[in-house]
Design an enzyme around this catalytic site. Structure first.
Site, PDB file in Angstrom:
ATOM      1  N   ALA A 210       0.824  -1.215   0.000  1.00 40.30           N
ATOM      2  CA  ALA A 210       0.000   0.000   0.000  1.00 40.30           C
ATOM      3  C   ALA A 210       0.864   1.275   0.000  1.00 40.30           C
ATOM      4  CB  ALA A 210      -0.889  -0.013   1.241  1.00 40.30           C
ATOM      5  N   PRO A 211       0.410   2.330  -0.661  1.00 38.19           N
ATOM      6  CA  PRO A 211      -0.876   2.492  -1.342  1.00 38.19           C
ATOM      7  C   PRO A 211      -0.954   1.829  -2.723  1.00 38.19           C
ATOM      8  CG  PRO A 211       0.397   4.519  -1.495  1.00 38.19           C
ATOM      9  CD  PRO A 211       1.177   3.585  -0.614  1.00 38.19           C
ATOM     10  N   GLY A 212       0.181   1.341  -3.270  1.00 44.69           N
ATOM     11  CA  GLY A 212       0.034   0.551  -4.495  1.00 44.69           C
ATOM     12  C   GLY A 212       0.941   0.929  -5.665  1.00 44.69           C
ATOM     13  N   GLY A 213       1.945   1.752  -5.395  1.00 45.44           N
ATOM     14  CA  GLY A 213       2.836   2.185  -6.488  1.00 45.44           C
ATOM     15  C   GLY A 213       3.518   1.006  -7.182  1.00 45.44           C
ATOM     16  N   LYS A 294      14.682  -0.949   4.785  1.00 43.00           N
ATOM     17  CA  LYS A 294      14.773   0.366   5.445  1.00 43.00           C
ATOM     18  C   LYS A 294      15.932   0.367   6.440  1.00 43.00           C
ATOM     19  CE  LYS A 294      10.916   0.608   3.300  1.00 43.00           C
ATOM     20  NZ  LYS A 294      10.910   1.074   1.931  1.00 43.00           N
TER      21      LYS A 294
HETATM   22  C1  LIG Z   1       6.823   2.461   1.899  1.00 37.64           C
HETATM   23  S1  LIG Z   1       5.211   1.812   2.079  1.00 37.64           S
HETATM   24  C2  LIG Z   1       5.089   0.823   0.649  1.00 37.64           C
HETATM   25  C3  LIG Z   1       4.857   1.602  -0.598  1.00 37.64           C
HETATM   26  C4  LIG Z   1       4.496   0.736  -1.759  1.00 37.64           C
HETATM   27  N1  LIG Z   1       5.609  -0.085  -2.216  1.00 37.64           N
HETATM   28  C5  LIG Z   1       4.026   1.554  -2.931  1.00 37.64           C
HETATM   29  O1  LIG Z   1       4.656   1.500  -3.983  1.00 37.64           O
HETATM   30  O2  LIG Z   1       2.996   2.231  -2.808  1.00 37.64           O
HETATM   31  C6  LIG Z   1       5.394   0.697   3.357  1.00 37.64           C
HETATM   32  C7  LIG Z   1       4.210  -0.213   3.620  1.00 37.64           C
HETATM   33  O3  LIG Z   1       4.614  -1.256   4.485  1.00 37.64           O
HETATM   34  C8  LIG Z   1       3.442  -1.687   5.119  1.00 37.64           C
HETATM   35  N2  LIG Z   1       3.749  -2.594   6.224  1.00 37.64           N
HETATM   36  C9  LIG Z   1       4.353  -2.349   7.396  1.00 37.64           C
HETATM   37  N3  LIG Z   1       4.375  -3.462   8.132  1.00 37.64           N
HETATM   38  C10 LIG Z   1       3.788  -4.451   7.404  1.00 37.64           C
HETATM   39  C11 LIG Z   1       3.509  -5.824   7.618  1.00 37.64           C
HETATM   40  N4  LIG Z   1       3.844  -6.437   8.752  1.00 37.64           N
HETATM   41  N5  LIG Z   1       2.910  -6.511   6.641  1.00 37.64           N
HETATM   42  C12 LIG Z   1       2.560  -5.930   5.477  1.00 37.64           C
HETATM   43  N6  LIG Z   1       2.782  -4.629   5.233  1.00 37.64           N
HETATM   44  C13 LIG Z   1       3.383  -3.890   6.185  1.00 37.64           C
HETATM   45  C14 LIG Z   1       2.778  -0.382   5.539  1.00 37.64           C
HETATM   46  O4  LIG Z   1       1.401  -0.584   5.816  1.00 37.64           O
HETATM   47  C15 LIG Z   1       3.029   0.475   4.318  1.00 37.64           C
HETATM   48  O5  LIG Z   1       1.911   0.475   3.477  1.00 37.64           O
END
Ligand SMILES: C[S@@+](CC[C@H](N)C(=O)[O-])C[C@H]1O[C@@H](n2cnc3c(N)ncnc32)[C@H](O)[C@@H]1O
Length: 340
Positions: A210-213, A294
């Site tokens: 999320a958000p889905g990029g 990260k």
């Molecule tokens: C940097 S964002 C991802 C952006 C995504 N790649 C995009 O292109 O939109 C990080 C995501 O990691 C998710 N996240 C954190 N802990 C998580 C978990 N245990 N399982 C799944 N998602 C997790 C968060 O909800 C957040 O949406």
């Protein structure tokens, strides 16, 4: 840091990195026994090239010569062209210039363009390859002119061994108009470095989607995407037949069938993410891996060592690369694959 950059020594390697990451790059090179030396903002030199490319290096070149700034431009261009011809006497060349990616470096962009043009006109036109994307298959040598405060460093590297074909490793990706997030550019940049990418009909699992990029970019390539994230996807993705949203933690998710690709951009602790990715490797749940790890902590290299160990030794992931890409901030991108 002194206002002027120290000249790099011929035969040594010049590396450039994201501003503020010089200590991490320096430490990696020191740990690899490559005797690093800080030359100036975002520029570190080392005695040799380590067996594993440094994660925090955007690009690296073997130094041909350094020229102190201030000499007449005609003379400088002639000297550079002569040294390039001596150092790389045969074969096609891709000639590029870059400035250090720092405020002082970026002010030299016009100068870097001017030096590049002046040198270009002094090299045989039939050796200059304009289509950079053909550099690797053509067996070309990448020649880079690093125009830094007080010095111009000239270096080269066979294109096949280059960390990046973009000047100074600045692989700027265009943000697609419909992109759900900035993260889409990180994925596009990661895919550029791979020999192939997810294609029509392939199954991709996107952890932390999320958000889905990332999911958007994978769907655009014709793939089927299982997007795992407790958070919501943008509404445009929700109704697509090739997207399945599993709204739960990636730590709780078990795939019903093996995936072709495992993607991961989860904002979570790096060691725990690495252990999760290792589980996927061990169990044969995916063939290819692209993950963004990260690194918000101060001491990044010890964490990276552990991440590498977990992925390779515990996960069985092969051909692992770890690189801080141009679009990565306090993070690095990992790629790998496994054979069953
Ligand atoms: C940097 S964002 C991802 C952006 C995504 N790649 C995009 O292109 O939109 C990080 C995501 O990691 C998710 N996240 C954190 N802990 C998580 C978990 N245990 N399982 C799944 N998602 C997790 C968060 O909800 C957040 O949406």
């Amino acid at each position: 840091m002194p206002p002027d950059t120290l000249p790099a020594q011929p035969g040594r390697w010049l590396w450039t990195c994201r501003a503020g990451f010089e200590p991490h790059l320096f430490e990696e090179l020191a740990w690899a026994g490559a005797s690093p030396r800080m030359l100036g903002e975002v520029l570190v030199e080392s005695e040799k090239r380590p067996a594993e490319p440094p994660a925090f290096a955007r690009t690296g070149i073997r130094v041909v010569a350094s020229f102190l700034a201030g000499q007449p431009s005609e003379q400088l261009a002639q000297s550079i062209a002569s040294r390039v011809t001596e150092a790389v006497p045969t074969g096609p060349l891709v000639l590029q210039s870059f400035t250090p990616d720092s405020p002082a470096g970026n002010r030299l962009a016009d100068e870097a363009d001017a030096v590049l043009e002046a040198v270009r006109t002094r090299l045989p036109a039939d050796r200059l390859l304009e289509e950079t994307w053909r550099a690797r298959e053509s067996g070309a040598t990448l020649v880079e002119l690093c125009v830094a405060p007080g010095v111009v460093v000239v270096g080269s590297v066979p294109a096949r061994e280059a960390l990046s074909l973009s000047p100074g490793g600045r692989q700027r990706m265009r943000r697609p108009g419909d992109a759900a997030s900035r993260a889409a550019m990180k994925l596009e940049e990661a895919l550029v470095s791979l020999p192939f990418e997810p294609g029509r009909g392939e199954v991709c699992v996107d952890l932390g989607a999320a958000p889905g990029g990332w999911t958007q970019r994978l769907v655009a390539r014709g793939a089927r995407v299982i997007a795992v994230d407790p958070a919501k996807l943008i509404p445009e993705l929700a109704g697509l037949p090739r997207v399945e949203h599993i709204q739960e933690s990636a730590f709780a998710y078990t795939p019903e069938e093996p995936a072709d690709w495992l993607f991961c951009d989860m904002a979570w602790r790096p060691i725990e993410v690495a252990q999760l990715l290792a589980k996927w490797g061990r169990r044969g749940w995916a063939t290819h891996l692209v993950a963004n790890i990260k690194l918000p902590m101060k001491d990044k290299n010890p964490i990276l060592l552990r991440v590498r160990h977990i992925l390779v030794e515990e996960g069985g992931w092969q051909a692992l690369t770890i690189r801080q890409l141009y679009h990565d901030r306090d993070e690095v991108t990992v790629t790998a694959h496994r054979t069953s």
